[in-house]
Design a protein around this motif. Structure first.
Motif, short mmCIF file in Angstrom:
data_model
loop_
_atom_site.label_atom_id
_atom_site.label_comp_id
_atom_site.label_asym_id
_atom_site.label_seq_id
_atom_site.Cartn_x
_atom_site.Cartn_y
_atom_site.Cartn_z
N ALA A 158 -48.10 -51.57 -94.37
CA ALA A 158 -49.64 -51.81 -94.25
C ALA A 158 -49.76 -51.16 -93.01
CB ALA A 158 -49.50 -53.50 -93.86
N ALA A 159 -48.97 -50.81 -91.91
CA ALA A 159 -49.48 -49.99 -90.49
C ALA A 159 -49.89 -48.83 -90.88
CB ALA A 159 -48.23 -50.35 -89.52
N THR B 89 -51.35 -47.77 -93.78
CA THR B 89 -52.57 -48.12 -94.46
C THR B 89 -53.76 -48.11 -93.57
OG1 THR B 89 -51.49 -48.87 -96.25
CG2 THR B 89 -53.87 -49.19 -96.16
N ASN B 90 -53.46 -48.98 -92.30
CA ASN B 90 -54.44 -49.25 -91.63
C ASN B 90 -54.67 -47.81 -90.67
OD1 ASN B 90 -56.14 -51.16 -89.89
ND2 ASN B 90 -54.76 -50.67 -88.33
N ALA B 91 -53.79 -47.29 -90.19
CA ALA B 91 -53.97 -46.06 -89.42
C ALA B 91 -54.71 -45.01 -90.21
CB ALA B 91 -52.48 -45.27 -89.04
N TRP B 92 -54.34 -44.95 -91.40
CA TRP B 92 -55.10 -43.90 -92.59
C TRP B 92 -56.76 -44.38 -92.43
CZ3 TRP B 92 -53.67 -39.62 -95.37
CH2 TRP B 92 -54.46 -39.14 -96.11
N ALA C 278 -54.64 -54.15 -95.43
CA ALA C 278 -53.56 -53.86 -94.48
C ALA C 278 -53.43 -55.16 -93.64
CB ALA C 278 -53.72 -52.82 -93.33
N SER C 279 -54.60 -55.90 -93.29
CA SER C 279 -54.34 -57.19 -92.82
C SER C 279 -53.67 -58.35 -93.69
CB SER C 279 -55.65 -57.73 -92.41
OG SER C 279 -55.82 -58.94 -91.83
N TRP D 104 -47.68 -50.18 -83.76
CA TRP D 104 -47.20 -50.75 -84.88
C TRP D 104 -45.72 -50.26 -85.17
CZ3 TRP D 104 -47.50 -55.21 -87.14
CH2 TRP D 104 -48.84 -55.68 -87.38
N LEU D 105 -45.63 -49.08 -84.85
CA LEU D 105 -43.98 -48.35 -85.13
C LEU D 105 -43.01 -49.11 -84.20
CD1 LEU D 105 -44.51 -44.44 -85.77
CD2 LEU D 105 -43.62 -46.43 -87.06
#
Length: 348
Positions: free
Chosen positions: A73-74, A76-79, A94-95, A26-27
């Motif tokens: 969002a990315a 949050t999803n990684a968390w 996140a989606s 995502w980064l």
């Protein structure tokens, strides 16, 4: 603009899009989108006109907001999941936030309000880049994220975009705003089918690139900005006006032109997915768009310019602009429907 600076900016545009295409993190995808945004901003503001600077500022603020939402969002999803992989966006919050941010980036309804205003402040070539190239990277991300997204959200975004894109263009007199609403409507067709047949999204995007490029380059060739100017195009260059009218009808999806192909295939796929009501609404929304394309064609080909007109009469001099690119895009915009089976074989 200095040719060296222009080369660097165009290379950066290509680099940003390619980086997003090639990334699985995502980064990296976010970085590609940011390079893309920062590369087009000097191109948008190069006219040094207050309207262009205003459009550039609106575009920058919108894209910065969307980029911040994607990054949030990315994160949050990684968390939640412990992964930064683009294909593993399984957290529902996140989606949904990612789809909303990408919809804001490409101008999907109801986050489309910035697009007509920004496009109206740009010259036609920069507007062409904004309407075509800048949509590639976010759309590819949407295709990757679509399987893990709530189908109702994508369907709602697609339906709203086709309806608002058709409805919003009805009362416009500025051609760039009409093309902006056309872009909103076409993005809706691409989004609604991305969850069922991603290859049809890519096919629709390719056809949209060809037809929109032909329309923008034709209008650039004749320096046409509004409907009243169109009434004087026929006496200046009848052949170019004929092909421009056909390209606009192709954008509307009228057979036997190329633009009919993606709409036909999408409606067929939606019928296979047991979604007849959605397909009917999409087809009816396409009629709204077709109305304002027909209005443009009527102004170009079936009206005679009055003696007293507000538009400046164009000089009947031979243009020095290159016509090879325009000829290629116009050919693709008008004549690809007979080879639909071959194109489908290549894309699936």
């Amino acid at each position: 603009m200095n040719p060296y600076v222009l080369t660097i900016l165009m290379s950066s545009l290509g680099l940003g899009t390619t980086l997003t295409f090639a990334s699985s993190h995502w980064l990296l995808a976010w970085m590609g989108l940011e390079i893309n945004t920062l590369a087009i901003i000097p191109l948008m503001a190069q006219q040094h006109h207050p309207r262009a600077v205003e459009a550039t500022t609106k575009y920058f603020l919108t894209q910065a907001t969307a980029a911040a939402m994607i990054l949030f969002a990315a994160t949050t999803n990684a968390w939640m999941t412990g992964e930064w992989d683009i294909n593993n966006l399984y957290d529902p919050i996140a989606s949904s936030m990612t789809i909303a941010a990408l919809a804001l980036k490409i101008g999907l309804a109801p986050m489309h309000f910035w697009l007509p205003e920004v496009l109206q402040g740009l010259d036609l070539l920069t507007g062409l880049i904004l309407s075509t190239w800048q949509k590639l990277a976010p759309l590819v991300l949407i295709i990757q994220v679509a399987p893990s997204t709530n189908p109702a959200m994508l369907t709602l975004l697609g339906l709203l975009s086709t309806l608002i894109g058709g409805w919003g263009g009805l009362n416009q007199t500025q051609i760039r705003k009409i093309l902006a609403y056309s872009s909103v409507a076409h993005m809706g067709w691409m989004i609604i089918i991305s969850q069922y047949a991603p290859h049809l999204t890519l096919l629709t995007l390719s056809m949209y690139l060809f037809i929109t490029s032909a329309a923008f380059l034709s209008l650039k060739m004749t320096s046409t900005m509004k409907i009243t100017t169109m009434t004087m195009m026929w006496s200046k260059n009848p052949i170019l006006v004929s092909t421009t009218a056909l390209a606009l009808l192709s954008l509307g999806g009228l057979p036997p032109l190329t633009g009919f192909m993606p709409k036909w295939l999408i409606l067929q796929e939606m019928a296979k997915q047991q979604l007849p009501l959605t397909a009917t609404i999409m087809a009816m929304a396409a009629l709204l768009s077709l109305y304002f394309y027909l209005r443009l064609c009527y102004a170009m080909t079936l009206t005679i310019s009055p003696n007293t007109t507000n538009a400046t009469t164009p000089w009947r001099t031979k243009t020095t602009q290159s016509t090879i690119t325009l000829a290629l895009f116009t050919t693709a915009a008008l004549g690809l429907l007979p080879i639909t089976p071959a194109i489908l074989t290549l894309t699936t």
